[in-house]
Design a protein around this motif. Structure first.
Motif, PDB file in Angstrom:
ATOM      1  N   VAL A  95      55.844  41.536  39.146  1.00  0.00           N
ATOM      2  CA  VAL A  95      54.691  42.422  38.965  1.00  0.00           C
ATOM      3  C   VAL A  95      53.407  41.683  39.336  1.00  0.00           C
ATOM      4  O   VAL A  95      53.236  40.512  39.004  1.00  0.00           O
ATOM      5  N   PHE A  96      52.525  42.391  40.027  1.00  0.00           N
ATOM      6  CA  PHE A  96      51.148  41.939  40.218  1.00  0.00           C
ATOM      7  C   PHE A  96      50.250  42.978  39.560  1.00  0.00           C
ATOM      8  O   PHE A  96      50.327  44.165  39.891  1.00  0.00           O
ATOM      9  N   PHE A  97      49.396  42.555  38.634  1.00  0.00           N
ATOM     10  CA  PHE A  97      48.523  43.485  37.934  1.00  0.00           C
ATOM     11  C   PHE A  97      47.194  43.631  38.667  1.00  0.00           C
ATOM     12  O   PHE A  97      46.639  42.661  39.186  1.00  0.00           O
ATOM     13  N   ALA A  98      46.697  44.862  38.684  1.00  0.00           N
ATOM     14  CA  ALA A  98      45.430  45.186  39.335  1.00  0.00           C
ATOM     15  C   ALA A  98      44.611  46.046  38.389  1.00  0.00           C
ATOM     16  O   ALA A  98      44.967  46.233  37.221  1.00  0.00           O
ATOM     17  N   ALA A 104      46.187  48.809  43.572  1.00  0.00           N
ATOM     18  CA  ALA A 104      47.628  48.564  43.593  1.00  0.00           C
ATOM     19  C   ALA A 104      48.235  49.029  44.914  1.00  0.00           C
ATOM     20  O   ALA A 104      49.086  48.345  45.503  1.00  0.00           O
ATOM     21  N   ASN A 105      47.798  50.191  45.403  1.00  0.00           N
ATOM     22  CA  ASN A 105      48.309  50.685  46.683  1.00  0.00           C
ATOM     23  C   ASN A 105      47.862  49.812  47.843  1.00  0.00           C
ATOM     24  O   ASN A 105      48.611  49.589  48.794  1.00  0.00           O
ATOM     25  N   VAL A 253      42.277  52.604  29.900  1.00  0.00           N
ATOM     26  CA  VAL A 253      41.524  51.424  30.332  1.00  0.00           C
ATOM     27  C   VAL A 253      41.913  51.076  31.766  1.00  0.00           C
ATOM     28  O   VAL A 253      42.969  51.487  32.250  1.00  0.00           O
ATOM     29  N   PRO A 254      41.079  50.312  32.483  1.00  0.00           N
ATOM     30  CA  PRO A 254      41.358  49.999  33.893  1.00  0.00           C
ATOM     31  C   PRO A 254      42.528  49.026  34.039  1.00  0.00           C
ATOM     32  O   PRO A 254      42.396  47.828  33.795  1.00  0.00           O
ATOM     33  N   LEU A 255      43.672  49.550  34.412  1.00  0.00           N
ATOM     34  CA  LEU A 255      44.871  48.740  34.590  1.00  0.00           C
ATOM     35  C   LEU A 255      45.767  49.414  35.608  1.00  0.00           C
ATOM     36  O   LEU A 255      45.869  50.645  35.656  1.00  0.00           O
ATOM     37  N   ALA A 256      46.392  48.623  36.452  1.00  0.00           N
ATOM     38  CA  ALA A 256      47.334  49.125  37.445  1.00  0.00           C
ATOM     39  C   ALA A 256      48.338  48.022  37.729  1.00  0.00           C
ATOM     40  O   ALA A 256      48.181  46.886  37.264  1.00  0.00           O
ATOM     41  N   TYR A 276      39.616  40.061  37.798  1.00  0.00           N
ATOM     42  CA  TYR A 276      40.001  40.642  36.515  1.00  0.00           C
ATOM     43  C   TYR A 276      41.503  40.925  36.420  1.00  0.00           C
ATOM     44  O   TYR A 276      41.972  41.395  35.380  1.00  0.00           O
ATOM     45  N   ASN A 277      42.241  40.666  37.473  1.00  0.00           N
ATOM     46  CA  ASN A 277      43.625  41.113  37.524  1.00  0.00           C
ATOM     47  C   ASN A 277      44.503  40.430  36.483  1.00  0.00           C
ATOM     48  O   ASN A 277      44.520  39.205  36.380  1.00  0.00           O
ATOM     49  N   GLY A 278      45.214  41.264  35.719  1.00  0.00           N
ATOM     50  CA  GLY A 278      46.130  40.745  34.709  1.00  0.00           C
ATOM     51  C   GLY A 278      45.442  40.147  33.512  1.00  0.00           C
ATOM     52  O   GLY A 278      46.065  39.381  32.756  1.00  0.00           O
TER      53      GLY A 278
END
Length: 395
Positions: A95-98, A104-105, A253-256, A276-278
Motif C-alpha cells: 500500500v502507498f497512502f495518499a 491515488a489515481n 478526513v483526507p486519506l487515500a 503528508y502521505n501516510g
C-alpha cells in the motif's frame, strides 16, 4: 453576523447555495440558522460512517495528542496497522497512502507506466473509458472520459485511449504494443451510477491477463463497503493488479490509498512520495473506519439498506412514470426520464422544517450516497420527502 457575508474570501470554483453548515451528526447536517438537513450525499460518498462519527473523532483526538506527522521518511504505527488491514482484506500485497482519490489515481498511472518501462519495452498507454471519472489533476482529467474535459486545460496528457464500458471488443480494438494497462471504475459514478457487468469484468480480467496487461480498478467511490462488500471488485470474482481507494477510507478526513500486487510494485526510491502521505493522524482515522466496516454484521446491514433503497426508488419510479433505478450497494441512481434533477435537488434542500440533500450528476438522474450506517427509518423518511418534492414539482 452570518458567515455568508464573508464568502467572497473563498475562490469561486462551484455554485454553492446560501447555506453555511456548522455541525453534523450521522445522517444529519445543521446550518447556522439551526435548520436540519437529511444528507444523502455525504460529501460524495466520503462520510461512510456519517457526519462526525465517534470512532473517527476519538481516533483523531487520541492520535493528535500523540504524534501527528513524523514525515513519510519514517515508519509510523497507524500507517502500518492500516496497511495490514487493507492487504489482509484484499488480493493486494503493498500500500502507498495518499491524500485524495485523484492523487491515488495519479500514483496508479505512474506505477503502471513504470511497470511498462521495466517489463513492456516502454509501453505507457492506459486504456480508460468514455464517461469515466478519475480526478481533477491534469493526468487524471486526461484519463477521465468526461465530455468537454479533452479541451478544458489542453493539451491533455497523452496515452489514454477511450473504450466503452461493458463492450469488451472496444477494449480489444485499442490494445497495441504501447498498451500497458486498462483502468476503470467498477461503477461509473459521475456518469450516472453505471455498473460494469459481471461478464464484462471477468472478460476484461481474462483479456488483460492473456495480453500481459495490468488491470487497474479505481475504487475511490466504490471501495470501503460502499457496494456491500469491502471492495467492489469482490462482486465480480476477479483479482485486479492495482486498486485505488479514497473518499470513504478516511470517513471524512483526507486519506487515500494505492494498492498493488507485489510483482507490480516497481517504484524506485524517489519515484513516489508526498509530505503528508501516510501520516499517523489520517491513517489512525482510517484504522477506525476499517474496523467499523469490518465489524460483525456491518456489511450485511449495508446490503439490507441497499435493498430497501432500491425497492423504494423502484416504487417511486413506478408511481411517477420514471425509468427505474440502478446501482450497486448504497451507490444508487434514480432515472427520472425528464431533465428535472436540478429542480428536485433545489426543492428538496428548501423543504421545511427539515431539508433533504440530494445530488444530480445528470439533469435526468439523481444519485444517492448515504452513510453506510444510515437507518431504515432514515431511508423511509428520505423516500417520503422525495415523493413530496416530486409531487410538488409535477403539480
Amino acid at each position: 453576523m452570518s458567515q455568508l457575508f464573508h464568502v467572497q474570501s473563498l475562490m469561486e470554483i462551484t455554485q454553492r447555495p446560501d447555506i453555511v453548515f456548522v455541525r453534523g451528526h450521522g445522517s444529519w447536517l445543521v446550518d447556522e440558522a439551526g435548520k436540519r438537513y437529511l444528507d444523502f450525499v455525504q460529501g460524495w460518498a466520503v462520510n461512510c460512517l456519517g457526519h462526525s462519527p465517534a470512532p473517527v473523532a476519538q481516533a483523531v483526538a487520541d492520535q493528535a495528542s500523540t504524534l501527528v506527522n513524523p514525515s513519510p521518511a519514517f515508519y509510523n504505527v497507524p500507517s502500518i496497522e492500516l496497511a495490514l488491514r487493507l492487504t489482509g482484506a484484499s488480493c493486494f500485497d503493498q500500500v502507498f497512502f495518499a491524500n485524495s482519490g485523484a492523487e491515488a489515481n495519479e500514483g496508479a498511472i505512474k506505477l503502471a507506466r513504470k511497470y511498462g518501462q521495466k517489463y513492456r519495452n516502454g509501453a505507457y498507454r492506459i486504456i480508460t473509458f468514455n464517461h469515466g471519472f478519475h480526478g481533477r489533476t491534469l493526468a487524471t482529467m486526461s484519463a477521465s472520459g468526461k465530455p468537454g474535459w479533452d479541451t478544458l486545460f489542453a493539451p491533455q496528457v497523452d496515452g489514454f485511449p477511450k473504450a466503452e464500458l461493458n463492450d469488451l471488443d472496444s477494449v480489444r480494438a485499442l490494445i497495441d504494443d504501447q498498451t500497458v494497462a486498462v483502468m476503470l471504475e467498477p461503477v461509473q459514478g459521475e456518469a450516472g451510477v453505471i455498473p460494469a457487468s459481471v461478464e464484462f469484468m471477468q472478460g476484461l480480467r481474462a483479456l488483460t491477463a492473456e495480453r500481459g496487461l495490468l488491470l487497474i480498478v479505481d475504487e475511490v467511490q466504490t471501495g470501503m463497503g460502499r457496494t456491500g462488500t469491502m471492495f467492489a471488485y469482490q462482486h465480480y470474482g476477479i483479482e485486479p493488479d492495482i486498486m485505488t481507494l479514497g473518499k470513504g477510507i478516511g470517513g471524512g478526513v483526507p486519506l487515500a490509498a494505492l494498492l498493488a500486487r507485489e510483482e507490480v510494485c516497481v517504484f524506485n526510491h524517489g519515484d513516489q512520495g508526498g509530505t503528508y502521505n501516510g501520516n499517523p493522524l489520517m491513517t489512525a482515522a482510517g484504522v477506525a473506519v476499517f474496523d467499523a466496516l469490518a465489524s460483525h454484521g456491518f456489511l450485511a446491514s449495508v446490503r439490507e439498506r441497499a435493498d430497501q433503497l432500491r425497492d423504494g426508488l423502484l416504487a417511486l419510479s413506478e408511481k411517477w412514470d420514471m425509468e427505474g433505478e440502478r446501482g450497486l450497494g448504497l451507490l444508487r441512481a434514480l432515472k427520472l426520464k425528464r431533465d428535472e434533477g436540478p429542480a428536485i435537488v433545489e426543492r428538496a434542500r428548501a423543504l421545511a422544517p427539515e431539508g433533504l440533500l440530494l445530488n444530480a450528476p445528470r439533469p435526468n438522474l439523481l444519485r444517492f450516497m448515504p452513510a453506510l450506517n444510515v437507518s431504515a427509518d432514515e431511508v423511509v423518511l428520505m423516500l417520503d420527502m422525495l415523493d413530496d418534492v416530486v409531487a410538488g414539482l409535477r403539480r
